[in-house]
Design a protein around this motif. Structure first.
Motif, PDB file in Angstrom:
ATOM      1  N   UNK A 277       7.895  -4.945  -6.386  1.00 38.43           N
ATOM      2  CA  UNK A 277       8.135  -3.847  -5.442  1.00 38.43           C
ATOM      3  C   UNK A 277       7.770  -4.234  -4.013  1.00 38.43           C
ATOM      4  N   UNK A 278       7.234  -5.448  -3.837  1.00 38.90           N
ATOM      5  CA  UNK A 278       6.775  -5.885  -2.519  1.00 38.90           C
ATOM      6  C   UNK A 278       5.831  -4.837  -1.926  1.00 38.90           C
ATOM      7  N   UNK A 279       4.927  -4.345  -2.763  1.00 42.79           N
ATOM      8  CA  UNK A 279       4.028  -3.250  -2.370  1.00 42.79           C
ATOM      9  C   UNK A 279       2.589  -3.620  -2.670  1.00 42.79           C
ATOM     10  N   UNK A 280       1.679  -3.087  -1.855  1.00 44.13           N
ATOM     11  CA  UNK A 280       0.257  -3.229  -2.138  1.00 44.13           C
ATOM     12  C   UNK A 280      -0.406  -1.862  -2.086  1.00 44.13           C
ATOM     13  N   UNK A 281      -1.402  -1.692  -2.953  1.00 44.88           N
ATOM     14  CA  UNK A 281      -2.280  -0.522  -2.913  1.00 44.88           C
ATOM     15  C   UNK A 281      -3.683  -1.085  -2.701  1.00 44.88           C
ATOM     16  N   UNK A 282      -4.331  -0.670  -1.627  1.00 49.49           N
ATOM     17  CA  UNK A 282      -5.558  -1.326  -1.203  1.00 49.49           C
ATOM     18  C   UNK A 282      -6.699  -0.327  -1.068  1.00 49.49           C
ATOM     19  N   UNK A 283      -7.904  -0.853  -1.213  1.00 48.65           N
ATOM     20  CA  UNK A 283      -9.106  -0.063  -0.922  1.00 48.65           C
ATOM     21  C   UNK A 283      -9.964  -0.829   0.069  1.00 48.65           C
ATOM     22  N   UNK A 284     -10.418  -0.107   1.102  1.00 54.86           N
ATOM     23  CA  UNK A 284     -11.287  -0.715   2.115  1.00 54.86           C
ATOM     24  C   UNK A 284     -12.599   0.056   2.152  1.00 54.86           C
ATOM     25  N   UNK A 285     -13.693  -0.663   1.889  1.00 45.73           N
ATOM     26  CA  UNK A 285     -15.029  -0.051   1.874  1.00 45.73           C
ATOM     27  C   UNK A 285     -15.505   0.210   3.297  1.00 45.73           C
TER      28      UNK A 285
END
Length: 427
Positions: free
Chosen positions: A182-190
């Motif tokens: 999907x050329x997608x990212x799901x990210x988390x930033x602390x």
């Protein structure tokens, strides 16, 4: 006559439009009912029982016009559709949230579905969500409660992605789940305060004296640029008592200028910085911005120095439980719709209302606070990986070390993502 008939003939695109609406209503009939289903004024009253109940008047008015306030409702037991995934089937859940693996003897907390008054939530459609994320970067920014929601979303989506086409990597404060096809990212930033603080290390952040640097949102914000969907949260780490320590200058200064500010004013400062950053760095025509309200706890706080701890005595008496209890051994939600709790949520909610009401920055507010308030049963309690070895005294009294802040997965954070899905696709 021929000319008149020609003028009265509907244009060809109208038939195309009607055909699309018919197809969509059949294919997504349940989801369309979420928008068009009739409702009563009583059913769309604000869900707050606090005096600040009308502070999101503009948002509530718009939701009523659309047909429903999805944050106002009740929990219903549902064995047919719950849970939305199995704990053992999602390898991305941190051991601090895997309650079954750590001995929780029942699964009742997994079997509750949020039912808004006057409408239904659209069914979470993982395939549709992934298509909406195609070619995009989605980012959750905040503390461990936001990380729980992030992991929940990954668990809801990852089973549709082949093993070779997905990955999860961590880079200091940033964790990235990639859906390659999907050329997608799901990210988390602390970033528990959003602003720079002495608690920003993604691993070693349990400091006894929390300090936040004023005007420092770009320290973290430079890592957020380019995101297409952003979900902010910040709350838990601000609760250190009635005062917060605010740094003017740099953490590297030998002599630091630190002032004390009320928790509410310090929180207001952070929200204003966040909104200013969004206004200056994100194109509202391309980027969707969400802010998730406070995730409540079900434990009494005890102040020790400047560290706020969940201590031995809980607040169970507030929901009709035995004195001295907390979330430990709770297996059913609170059924009192007026239950609000006695911590500082109300004053913080008031700050959010005042700041957001004055802002022209387009931001969608996910009001999870009251619906989560009812879920005393859904916390990790004692069923988690413990950071430190437990003493003999603690082991003898499980109430003393129950975690009544974080939530088991699968569980309540999945509902937060259903609400996010509804707002993302249909607002």
């Amino acid at each position: 006559m021929h000319e008149i008939a020609k003028m009265m003939k509907p244009p060809s695109y109208l038939f195309t439009l009607l055909a699309f609406i018919l197809f969509a209503s059949i294919f997504y009939g349940h989801d369309f009912s979420f928008i068009f289903r009739p409702h009563s004024n009583h059913e769309t009253q604000t869900l707050f029982s606090s005096p600040e109940g009308n502070m999101y008047k503009r948002e509530t008015k718009r939701e009523e016009e659309e047909g429903c306030d999805v944050f106002n409702g009740r929990w219903v037991r549902d064995e047919l559709t719950r849970p939305l995934y199995e704990e053992a089937e999602c390898p991305y859940i941190q051991p601090q949230l895997t309650c079954q693996e750590h001995g929780r003897p029942e699964k009742e907390y997994q079997r509750w579905r949020w039912q808004p008054h006057g409408c239904d939530l659209p069914i979470f459609n993982a395939s549709l969500m992934l298509e909406k994320l195609r070619g995009k970067r989605m980012m959750f920014i905040g503390d461990s409660l936001n990380r729980g929601q992030y992991v929940s979303l990954v668990c809801l989506l990852h089973q549709l992605i082949p093993e070779h086409a997905k990955s999860m990597e961590s880079f200091d404060s940033l964790t990235v789940f990639t859906a390659k096809e999907y050329n997608a990212t799901i990210e988390f930033y602390w970033a528990p305060f959003l602003l720079e603080s002495n608690s920003d290390n993604a691993v070693i952040h349990r400091v006894s004296d929390r300090i936040v640097k004023k005007g420092s949102i770009n320290t973290h914000g430079r890592h957020w640029k380019g995101a297409d969907i952003v979900v902010f949260n910040t709350y838990l780490w601000w609760i250190t008592g009635s005062k917060m320590k605010i740094l003017h200058g740099s953490f590297d200064d030998e002599v630091k200028e630190i002032i004390e500010m009320s928790t509410e004013e310090a929180y207001r400062m952070a929200l204003k910085s966040m909104l200013r950053w969004v206004r200056l760095n994100m194109d509202s025509n391309k980027t969707r911005v969400f802010f998730t309200s406070m995730s409540p706890s079900h434990a009494k706080y005890k102040l020790w120095g400047t560290i706020l701890l969940m201590y031995i005595y809980g607040r169970s008496i507030e929901w009709g439980g035995e004195p001295g209890g907390n979330c430990y051994n709770e297996t059913t939600p609170i059924d009192d719709s007026a239950y609000w709790g006695s911590d500082c949520k109300q004053s913080i909610m008031q700050v959010i209302g005042e700041v957001f009401r004055k802002s022209e920055v387009p931001i969608t507010f996910l009001n999870i606070t009251q619906l989560s308030n009812y879920r005393k049963d859904a916390h990790t309690s004692i069923y988690k990986k413990q950071w430190n070895s437990l003493t003999r005294e603690q082991l003898a009294n499980p109430v003393s070390y129950a975690d009544c802040v974080h939530w088991c997965l699968p569980g309540l954070p999945d509902t937060w993502n259903e609400l996010l899905f509804a707002k993302f696709l249909y607002s």
